[in-house]
Design a protein around this motif. Structure first.
Motif, PDB file in Angstrom:
ATOM      1  N   UNK A   1      13.109   3.731   6.044  1.00 60.02           N
ATOM      2  CA  UNK A   1      13.561   4.186   7.276  1.00 60.02           C
ATOM      3  C   UNK A   1      14.933   4.387   7.588  1.00 60.02           C
ATOM      4  N   UNK A   2      15.713   3.487   6.996  1.00 55.76           N
ATOM      5  CA  UNK A   2      17.361   3.506   7.232  1.00 55.76           C
ATOM      6  C   UNK A   2      17.574   5.007   6.621  1.00 55.76           C
ATOM      7  N   UNK A   3      17.105   5.463   5.531  1.00 57.07           N
ATOM      8  CA  UNK A   3      17.463   6.833   5.130  1.00 57.07           C
ATOM      9  C   UNK A   3      17.091   7.839   6.104  1.00 57.07           C
ATOM     10  N   UNK A   4      15.908   7.736   6.830  1.00 52.69           N
ATOM     11  CA  UNK A   4      15.336   8.676   7.786  1.00 52.69           C
ATOM     12  C   UNK A   4      16.180   8.647   9.130  1.00 52.69           C
ATOM     13  N   UNK A   5      16.605   7.457   9.502  1.00 56.85           N
ATOM     14  CA  UNK A   5      17.487   7.391  10.701  1.00 56.85           C
ATOM     15  C   UNK A   5      18.650   7.887  10.533  1.00 56.85           C
ATOM     16  N   UNK A   6      19.340   7.807   9.225  1.00 57.48           N
ATOM     17  CA  UNK A   6      20.685   8.036   8.664  1.00 57.48           C
ATOM     18  C   UNK A   6      20.713   9.757   8.804  1.00 57.48           C
ATOM     19  N   UNK A   7      19.708  10.189   8.238  1.00 58.89           N
ATOM     20  CA  UNK A   7      19.350  11.646   8.302  1.00 58.89           C
ATOM     21  C   UNK A   7      19.487  12.188  10.013  1.00 58.89           C
ATOM     22  N   UNK A   8      18.943  11.516  10.663  1.00 57.92           N
ATOM     23  CA  UNK A   8      19.010  11.889  12.115  1.00 57.92           C
ATOM     24  C   UNK A   8      20.523  11.857  12.641  1.00 57.92           C
ATOM     25  N   UNK A   9      21.225  10.759  12.260  1.00 59.68           N
ATOM     26  CA  UNK A   9      22.611  10.622  12.856  1.00 59.68           C
ATOM     27  C   UNK A   9      23.580  11.651  12.084  1.00 59.68           C
ATOM     28  N   UNK A  10      23.296  12.077  10.762  1.00 58.23           N
ATOM     29  CA  UNK A  10      24.229  12.963  10.070  1.00 58.23           C
ATOM     30  C   UNK A  10      23.901  14.222  10.776  1.00 58.23           C
ATOM     31  N   UNK A  11      22.624  14.582  10.936  1.00 59.26           N
ATOM     32  CA  UNK A  11      22.317  16.018  11.469  1.00 59.26           C
ATOM     33  C   UNK A  11      22.755  16.315  12.894  1.00 59.26           C
ATOM     34  N   UNK A  12      23.047  15.107  13.803  1.00 56.49           N
ATOM     35  CA  UNK A  12      23.511  15.459  15.197  1.00 56.49           C
ATOM     36  C   UNK A  12      24.784  16.232  15.144  1.00 56.49           C
ATOM     37  N   UNK A  13      25.702  15.777  14.043  1.00 61.27           N
ATOM     38  CA  UNK A  13      26.840  16.693  14.127  1.00 61.27           C
ATOM     39  C   UNK A  13      26.729  17.980  13.516  1.00 61.27           C
ATOM     40  N   UNK A  14      25.484  18.453  12.940  1.00 58.42           N
ATOM     41  CA  UNK A  14      25.420  19.759  12.497  1.00 58.42           C
ATOM     42  C   UNK A  14      24.548  20.570  13.050  1.00 58.42           C
ATOM     43  N   UNK A  15      23.303  20.047  13.521  1.00 49.68           N
ATOM     44  CA  UNK A  15      22.524  21.030  14.410  1.00 49.68           C
ATOM     45  C   UNK A  15      21.500  20.144  15.208  1.00 49.68           C
ATOM     46  N   UNK A  16      21.872  20.167  16.489  1.00 48.56           N
ATOM     47  CA  UNK A  16      21.126  19.304  17.402  1.00 48.56           C
ATOM     48  C   UNK A  16      19.444  19.482  17.223  1.00 48.56           C
ATOM     49  N   UNK A  17      19.177  20.733  16.898  1.00 43.22           N
ATOM     50  CA  UNK A  17      17.570  20.945  16.858  1.00 43.22           C
ATOM     51  C   UNK A  17      17.036  20.364  15.779  1.00 43.22           C
ATOM     52  N   UNK A  18      17.773  20.330  14.697  1.00 42.92           N
ATOM     53  CA  UNK A  18      17.189  19.801  13.317  1.00 42.92           C
ATOM     54  C   UNK A  18      17.124  18.353  13.487  1.00 42.92           C
TER      55      UNK A  18
END
Length: 219
Positions: free
Chosen positions: A135-152
């Motif tokens: 779950x940490x990996x999944x949530x971290x992906x969300x956080x990392x992608x916020x600065x790349x592409x909000x839709x993703x």
């Protein structure tokens, strides 16, 4: 304290922490955990698929980061820098989670609640529960992608919630393990991405003018 089988006690003798020193998280939300795993008990036809998906689901987050990089080729250098930093941010979050896990030393539900319905095989005693690495990996992906592409990032958020629910469903973690994982993953990934992105922006601008342009810019 829950009664442990002889198998559990033998495991404890070879583990870094003994059963008596390890933290029992069943008192926090054990009833919620058994309610969810009760659903798993009543839906045996879904168990095998859930166990496969909870493991294979991590590959989906890797794919989302690749898509983020591909889409960032048409964006500014700031977005591309964030896309390149995303895997590093996720690894950093996972590393922090592992440190927290070893410090908290919370027994897995299969140890504290040995009579609960557990789909996933009980790991070794030294593999603790809080926070959930998946779950940490999944949530971290969300956080990392916020600065790349909000839709993703929104797509990743939905999948991260499903990943967290699946970890409870198969009996690997308590609900509070999953909730804590979201905090660790999001905070660490956002902080690492925000800091390293700024340092990488000038390099991205330079590389976009050289031989690496096809990898960093479209057209």
């Amino acid at each position: 304290m829950p009664t442990l089988s002889v198998f559990h006690v033998k495991d404890a003798m070879t583990a870094p922490h003994s059963v008596t020193s390890a933290f029992d998280g069943s008192g926090i939300d054990g009833p919620w955990f058994t309610w969810v795993t009760g659903i798993a008990r009543d839906t045996p036809w879904l168990n095998d698929s859930a166990e496969v998906l909870t493991q294979a689901g991590l590959g989906v987050f890797a794919v989302l980061m690749v898509i983020g990089w591909w889409r960032a080729r048409r964006m500014d250098g700031e977005r591309m820098a964030a896309a390149l930093i995303a895997p590093v941010s996720v690894l950093a979050a996972f590393a922090v989670a592992e440190v927290v896990k070893s410090r908290v030393a919370e027994l897995r539900p299969c140890r504290s609640l040995p009579h609960a319905y557990i789909v996933e095989t009980c790991p070794q005693m030294s593999d603790y529960a809080f926070p959930s690495g998946h779950t940490t990996t999944a949530a971290a992906t969300v956080g990392a992608l916020v600065l790349v592409d909000r839709k993703l990032s929104r797509i990743a958020l939905v999948l991260a919630v499903l990943e967290g629910v699946s970890r409870v469903y198969v009996g690997a973690h308590y609900p509070h393990d999953v909730a804590g994982s979201f905090v660790v993953g999001l905070v660490v990934a956002l902080c690492v991405s925000a800091v390293l992105r700024r340092a990488l922006i000038p390099l991205v601008a330079t590389l976009r003018e050289g031989r690496c342009r096809p990898l960093l810019a479209a057209g």
